[in-house]
Design a protein around this motif. Sequence first.
Motif, mmCIF file in Angstrom:
data_model
loop_
_atom_site.group_PDB
_atom_site.id
_atom_site.type_symbol
_atom_site.label_atom_id
_atom_site.label_comp_id
_atom_site.label_asym_id
_atom_site.label_seq_id
_atom_site.Cartn_x
_atom_site.Cartn_y
_atom_site.Cartn_z
ATOM 1 N N VAL A 245 0.847 -1.194 0.000
ATOM 2 C CA VAL A 245 0.000 0.000 0.000
ATOM 3 C C VAL A 245 0.882 1.244 0.000
ATOM 4 C CG1 VAL A 245 -1.764 1.288 1.250
ATOM 5 C CG2 VAL A 245 -1.858 -1.218 1.173
ATOM 6 N N SER A 246 0.936 1.910 -1.138
ATOM 7 C CA SER A 246 1.794 3.094 -1.227
ATOM 8 C C SER A 246 1.042 4.358 -0.840
ATOM 9 C CB SER A 246 2.367 3.229 -2.639
ATOM 10 O OG SER A 246 1.321 3.279 -3.581
ATOM 11 N N GLY A 247 -0.255 4.278 -0.746
ATOM 12 C CA GLY A 247 -1.040 5.427 -0.321
ATOM 13 C C GLY A 247 -2.501 5.032 -0.137
ATOM 14 N N TRP A 248 -3.159 5.703 0.783
ATOM 15 C CA TRP A 248 -4.580 5.424 1.015
ATOM 16 C C TRP A 248 -5.219 6.755 1.357
ATOM 17 C CZ3 TRP A 248 -6.287 0.020 2.545
ATOM 18 C CH2 TRP A 248 -7.676 -0.083 2.631
ATOM 19 N N ASP A 308 -12.828 6.105 -0.952
ATOM 20 C CA ASP A 308 -11.454 5.732 -0.653
ATOM 21 C C ASP A 308 -10.703 5.451 -1.941
ATOM 22 O OD1 ASP A 308 -12.846 5.080 1.946
ATOM 23 O OD2 ASP A 308 -10.777 4.581 2.461
ATOM 24 N N ASN A 309 -9.528 5.995 -2.030
ATOM 25 C CA ASN A 309 -8.637 5.626 -3.121
ATOM 26 C C ASN A 309 -7.430 4.935 -2.509
ATOM 27 O OD1 ASN A 309 -7.252 5.929 -5.880
ATOM 28 N ND2 ASN A 309 -5.788 6.747 -4.394
ATOM 29 N N ILE A 310 -7.185 3.733 -2.974
ATOM 30 C CA ILE A 310 -6.078 2.956 -2.436
ATOM 31 C C ILE A 310 -5.075 2.720 -3.556
ATOM 32 C CG2 ILE A 310 -5.464 0.852 -1.199
ATOM 33 C CD1 ILE A 310 -8.628 0.595 -0.762
ATOM 34 N N ASP A 311 -3.859 3.137 -3.331
ATOM 35 C CA ASP A 311 -2.792 2.898 -4.299
ATOM 36 C C ASP A 311 -1.957 1.728 -3.817
ATOM 37 O OD1 ASP A 311 -2.520 5.121 -6.466
ATOM 38 O OD2 ASP A 311 -3.152 6.136 -4.653
ATOM 39 N N VAL A 312 -1.817 0.749 -4.661
ATOM 40 C CA VAL A 312 -0.974 -0.387 -4.277
ATOM 41 C C VAL A 312 0.070 -0.637 -5.355
ATOM 42 C CG1 VAL A 312 -2.802 -1.518 -2.943
ATOM 43 C CG2 VAL A 312 -2.470 -2.139 -5.332
ATOM 44 N N LEU A 313 1.164 -1.205 -4.908
ATOM 45 C CA LEU A 313 2.169 -1.701 -5.840
ATOM 46 C C LEU A 313 2.085 -3.213 -5.830
ATOM 47 C CD1 LEU A 313 5.239 0.519 -4.870
ATOM 48 C CD2 LEU A 313 3.553 0.898 -6.673
ATOM 49 N N GLY A 314 2.042 -3.786 -7.023
ATOM 50 C CA GLY A 314 1.996 -5.237 -7.121
ATOM 51 C C GLY A 314 3.327 -5.784 -7.602
ATOM 52 N N GLY C 255 0.115 15.274 -6.470
ATOM 53 C CA GLY C 255 1.370 15.022 -5.785
ATOM 54 C C GLY C 255 2.586 15.734 -6.352
ATOM 55 N N ASN C 256 2.388 16.729 -7.186
ATOM 56 C CA ASN C 256 3.570 17.390 -7.746
ATOM 57 C C ASN C 256 3.937 18.651 -6.969
ATOM 58 O OD1 ASN C 256 1.617 19.138 -8.541
ATOM 59 N ND2 ASN C 256 1.840 18.753 -10.733
ATOM 60 N N ARG C 257 4.936 19.380 -7.471
ATOM 61 C CA ARG C 257 5.444 20.561 -6.774
ATOM 62 C C ARG C 257 4.324 21.566 -6.547
ATOM 63 N NH1 ARG C 257 10.226 23.422 -9.836
ATOM 64 N NH2 ARG C 257 11.283 21.417 -9.667
ATOM 65 N N ARG C 298 1.303 12.351 -2.259
ATOM 66 C CA ARG C 298 2.497 12.015 -3.024
ATOM 67 C C ARG C 298 2.354 10.903 -4.059
ATOM 68 N NH1 ARG C 298 7.237 10.833 0.774
ATOM 69 N NH2 ARG C 298 5.529 9.585 1.628
ATOM 70 N N PRO C 299 1.601 9.814 -3.737
ATOM 71 C CA PRO C 299 1.587 8.723 -4.727
ATOM 72 C C PRO C 299 1.083 9.156 -6.103
ATOM 73 C CG PRO C 299 0.685 7.949 -2.636
ATOM 74 C CD PRO C 299 0.879 9.430 -2.509
ATOM 75 N N ARG C 300 0.380 10.280 -6.205
ATOM 76 C CA ARG C 300 -0.126 10.707 -7.503
ATOM 77 C C ARG C 300 0.964 11.260 -8.403
ATOM 78 N NH1 ARG C 300 -2.597 7.883 -7.275
ATOM 79 N NH2 ARG C 300 -4.775 7.534 -6.970
#
Lengths: 406, 406, 406, 406
Positions: A245-248, A308-314, C255-257, C298-300
């Motif tokens: 989970v890189s961001g939630w 909810d927005n969940i960012d994951v890395l697979g 997530g940018n500057r 940030r993840p964006r």
Amino acid sequence: MYGDRLGIAVVGMGGAVATTAIAGMELLKRGVVDTTGLPLAGVKGAGLVDYGALTFGGWDLYDDDLAKAARTHGVLTESQLQAVEPVLSKMRPWPAVSNRNFCRNVVGSSNKKMSSLRAQVEAIHQDLERFQREQQVDRLVMINCASTERPVNTALPQFATPEAFEAAIDANDPEISPAMLYAYAAISRGLPFANFTPSVAADVPALLELARRNGAPVAGKDGKTGQTLLKTVLAPALRDRALYVSGWYSTNILGNRDGEALNDPASKASKLDTKGAVLDSILGYKVQDHIVQIQYYRPRGDNKEAWDNIDVLGFLGQPMQLKVNFLCKDSILAAPLVVELARTLDLAKRRGEGGVIESLGCFFKAPMTPDGRTPEHAMPEQQRRLMKWLSAGSARPTVGNELLRG
Amino acid sequence: MYGDRLGIAVVGMGGAVATTAIAGMELLKRGVVDTTGLPLAGVKGAGLVDYGALTFGGWDLYDDDLAKAARTHGVLTESQLQAVEPVLSKMRPWPAVSNRNFCRNVVGSSNKKMSSLRAQVEAIHQDLERFQREQQVDRLVMINCASTERPVNTALPQFATPEAFEAAIDANDPEISPAMLYAYAAISRGLPFANFTPSVAADVPALLELARRNGAPVAGKDGKTGQTLLKTVLAPALRDRALYVSGWYSTNILGNRDGEALNDPASKASKLDTKGAVLDSILGYKVQDHIVQIQYYRPRGDNKEAWDNIDVLGFLGQPMQLKVNFLCKDSILAAPLVVELARTLDLAKRRGEGGVIESLGCFFKAPMTPDGRTPEHAMPEQQRRLMKWLSAGSARPTVGNELLRG
Amino acid sequence: MYGDRLGIAVVGMGGAVATTAIAGMELLKRGVVDTTGLPLAGVKGAGLVDYGALTFGGWDLYDDDLAKAARTHGVLTESQLQAVEPVLSKMRPWPAVSNRNFCRNVVGSSNKKMSSLRAQVEAIHQDLERFQREQQVDRLVMINCASTERPVNTALPQFATPEAFEAAIDANDPEISPAMLYAYAAISRGLPFANFTPSVAADVPALLELARRNGAPVAGKDGKTGQTLLKTVLAPALRDRALYVSGWYSTNILGNRDGEALNDPASKASKLDTKGAVLDSILGYKVQDHIVQIQYYRPRGDNKEAWDNIDVLGFLGQPMQLKVNFLCKDSILAAPLVVELARTLDLAKRRGEGGVIESLGCFFKAPMTPDGRTPEHAMPEQQRRLMKWLSAGSARPTVGNELLRG
Amino acid sequence: MYGDRLGIAVVGMGGAVATTAIAGMELLKRGVVDTTGLPLAGVKGAGLVDYGALTFGGWDLYDDDLAKAARTHGVLTESQLQAVEPVLSKMRPWPAVSNRNFCRNVVGSSNKKMSSLRAQVEAIHQDLERFQREQQVDRLVMINCASTERPVNTALPQFATPEAFEAAIDANDPEISPAMLYAYAAISRGLPFANFTPSVAADVPALLELARRNGAPVAGKDGKTGQTLLKTVLAPALRDRALYVSGWYSTNILGNRDGEALNDPASKASKLDTKGAVLDSILGYKVQDHIVQIQYYRPRGDNKEAWDNIDVLGFLGQPMQLKVNFLCKDSILAAPLVVELARTLDLAKRRGEGGVIESLGCFFKAPMTPDGRTPEHAMPEQQRRLMKWLSAGSARPTVGNELLRG
């Protein structure tokens, strides 16, 4: 099921959650609704009291009768409201303990006038005794469903031991919040107490020790209903599949009195606090970008919406996204948990269990543990533990709360 | 971890899932990626072979080398692709068994020319022996990752016993699909076999009995990756909170070769079949309006998107909605499961377990059970069982697949 | 199209938007990309300069060459970046005017050292002259793409007239922001100036009057790219169908500057300000519950995501909901608008139009009007006006900006 | 506004759309609701009849009184229903013309018994005359709101000229659908006719020519309410920003009788047909992957939900996604359009305009054009044309439909 009559004393009895619970139990008795949404309706043989054995009373800063309160909250359908209006209109909350220092945005006029904390505790005890007597209930539990208070520093010395706490009450210590006072009132009589809110209540060393001494089962805090429930359902699966989970990003919009209370930044801080910890604990690492927004948004009324927005890395570090939109009804999700908490805490009491009942963790955003350990947050594991606890012990056929009776 | 070399023979080796798995293991060896997304990377002491001990070979109807195939699928990033291109470009699938009656929309030219089924089985065996010899692997597993075939009537008499099946092969029975033939080829030599697709493969009585006799571990079917994974994560929570599912509408859009295959209604039927059963089984009642749509949509490429709308009734019969939008990557979710299946089936083989390995159910949309019982579908419970299974047995330090060696 | 060479001087040249615009024009020249996303690519015969005639220069607080900057922003694909790296690596922004009082969270080291405002203006003019000379461009425009500054009180007396403003510059007035200084530098030389940010720049009476006197076309402010674009597309339709907007909840994650700058509450205030007004103006009534959240996440990265929930009442007062989730790329949407603004402002200049060019309103969240009237916000009407403006006038075949030349 | 009484004869009077329109006009008269959702409520001076001047009658295959029908449809709130129940319960549809060959899934028993088409037309005329007489209305319009019929081959010779059509009626031609018969009945008497459904009705050369000859204004087809409305709002903006639509996936779930009718693939074909063309026409190129799904999903009831995923390519060819989730109520969106269509067609009649009234295109998914040209689909442009049309002409102070009167 166990048949004796159980009295549920609710702090915040006129709020949306409590009125929905009370109306719901009435509608269930009349056969207007079934047990949908009541998590333990299917549990047999564990010794829980029947839903029909529940009787409600409680405190509120607004003294509207419950029919009026229910109409304001707009949770019941018109026909549901009409079916229980005659009963609800005869129920009126008792004056409540209030303190503007802890909850700014909810201002009602029905508050206890006595200025000393000790006198307030005694007034609460008198309320409970009168409730038990008039309603002829065998036992009592107390549930806090009041509006969220600002955070309290639980590390203060006056919260360290029962003795220090007693002294603080006698000294009218301004750090003692209403929620703590109610918790003390219940626990000092050995009554089960659950804190359904994010406020600090029984969760200070002084009151936990007192609960152990007095055999008072306690549980809390902050009912796990919508977004956090889903979070604790999804996060274990992401962990099990090793998705990082890189961001939630969680956003909530809600429009009821609860939401209005949260417009006070201090109260909101309490809420965000109970919502924040669950993820890292389940995943086993710190989610760098876990953001929770709560926004008062009038058009929702008692409905609540979470996005909810969940960012994951697979695998191969590749990013994926999961978006969850929950259009729910706060009180519809919360009220049955209040009911089940009352039934399970009563069961704990009859089984002779006192102090923190850890197995009730599935009902809370920030479950309590007896020794301050990090609680289990993963919903599936919590549910497994609850089921195991229910099937484990056998309840004493006690008939009442001796302390109150005596 | 167990250090011997394990050969993985993949049916559909040039497909997106297999090439991603193969490229991924190469990238892992080189330290370009870490173990994110590999569910069992954190499991220690269970006797699983190292990721570094895996070697891949396999069949495909398209004879492109894997570098070219990977470039077509577009799953790897440009830099990932470049890092493994030299290795992948030397890997080329063996000609595959094909049958237009079972999978219409995938037409490749690299197919085995022999017309009798028996000769095809023998050719598969020769492929395996050559693979083992050339790659110097100690043991083999076979995984079916080929395109979805049309449904097969598993109740036909020729699928009832090993003897009937053998006779059917000798008679070139037109009801024997390529997937079944591969399964037979593996199982008849005692090799572990997993079916990662919705096709019928080992799941007929004849082959299951043969697997038991030969000590061949089998598992399947249809990898549980995106939408169904979420379904089996959410449904248990809805059940635990007694929220009644009045409808569940699932739509999927995907644009890879897999999706194209599903444009054939017959293949789609197999897929919808494996997707459909999970809900009712978890919830304990029939969801009246459970609809699953799968749509080939080119702009997605290998990415996959699921949109689910879940209608629930809560307390007082009041409706709420949950909407889940999963933007995922099919192969990124699937490839690590293929790897873990190979490792766990190999472990089962070394432990001396044959027939259906029920504890691997968490990897599949439609898990197999030894006796045809309804499988457990709830993801949390499946995960618990897998963890228990991994921690339970001890693997034999066998060095190879005797049958193939002999 | 008009063939002379146009120089575009960008404030914030190293930012994601400007580098994307610059790289994009290079990629277009090389035929690597087509004109997708460039709104006026299809406009013929209006006298706009060719895309191929554009040359870029500009200022930035970070002195990284543009190749490095582009790599940091991560907007271009790897192959796009590689194609233009040789050109971009030779482009380096000029030192910029900065003022920590107006933009706290963006701290670069490449700033103009002279302490007097007048000297800074002169330095800007020297930059422009050098740019024009070295690049041999015929005409110049200036576009502000710098990070958002805190709000400025535009009603101060020093902003009321050109004379007062000149005096304020000479007095080093601390209320003059960098954005205003750049605007002044352009306008005082009769150069076209556009403000693509939410900062106050040319939008004070003093500078607007100066623009009229000097025949300098100006336009702004805050590029209309993602969420607000959609808002001004959807709101007119809701109005046309008489659907009453009872609430509009907008949340943004980026997530940018730019997002980092918005973490400074003062800068965020400017942004929320330009986003807020559009709805009421289009709908013709005050939307009681219009909430706009902007969150740095940030993840964006440079991607941007907007989630809008729109509550409407329809016929019979019945509620409906519209939810819009826009997964977009800030710079990909913004960069082409910067390019088109330069081309249209240059056209205005050649046509002899000075002061606010109202017909360019479709490019901005908060369009300027010559006389302070409420601007048109509805996107379809703005587009219609732009098309009409483009087809209306005929451009003078002027060859350069006389003021700079002179 | 124009004050004479206008009778609206609705085909499918007992359906959700018509009952909502009828109930809504009653609620408006009583002041229970306001004009929210009525697009032309704010139009003054154009000569439209007042909402209060409308009277409804019509046909249906189900002969339930409208109170019962409204209760079945579940569109009105309980209190709205109660307010108009006395009026609605006295309204009962007339027996309808039906033909199982054109609409399989809707089977009612209240149908006209006469077997010849000519006799059916005459029965319709008698219904209209009786309606006008009994309700004392000055003029009539007819609107088709019946369930969707299967597609009709409009190129058949019997549909080519009025004469051929007349002959086909006399010959009981099986290709003449009920919708065409109603259209003929209206047009042959010079009455305005609108087709709010996707069925073929007046849109064959024979009937359009007849409409011109008889001065009957016609408009259609298929009311533009939810998803398609949004499509025609968003697509122009994407075009204006030069964002290339690489795919558009639309899914719809709906649970009312309309949805049930669409479960018949033949009816669905008509629907998909009217939905499909809008995009390409607005964008100016063929969207390769434009997919529209319609799914009957009971839990929605009369509510309707659309989920759209739009894939666009922006500047530098970079992909972005837009997802739109519309939770709407079909009849709440459609009913006011029916009302406004009646008022505008009546205005056209009084202005002396006959044949296709192209300016009413904003009300339809597939607007008709007089000469078969591709219609304008972009909602903003349609709206502009409607407003222009309304402000243009002046209505004749005609008092009635002479043909019927005569």
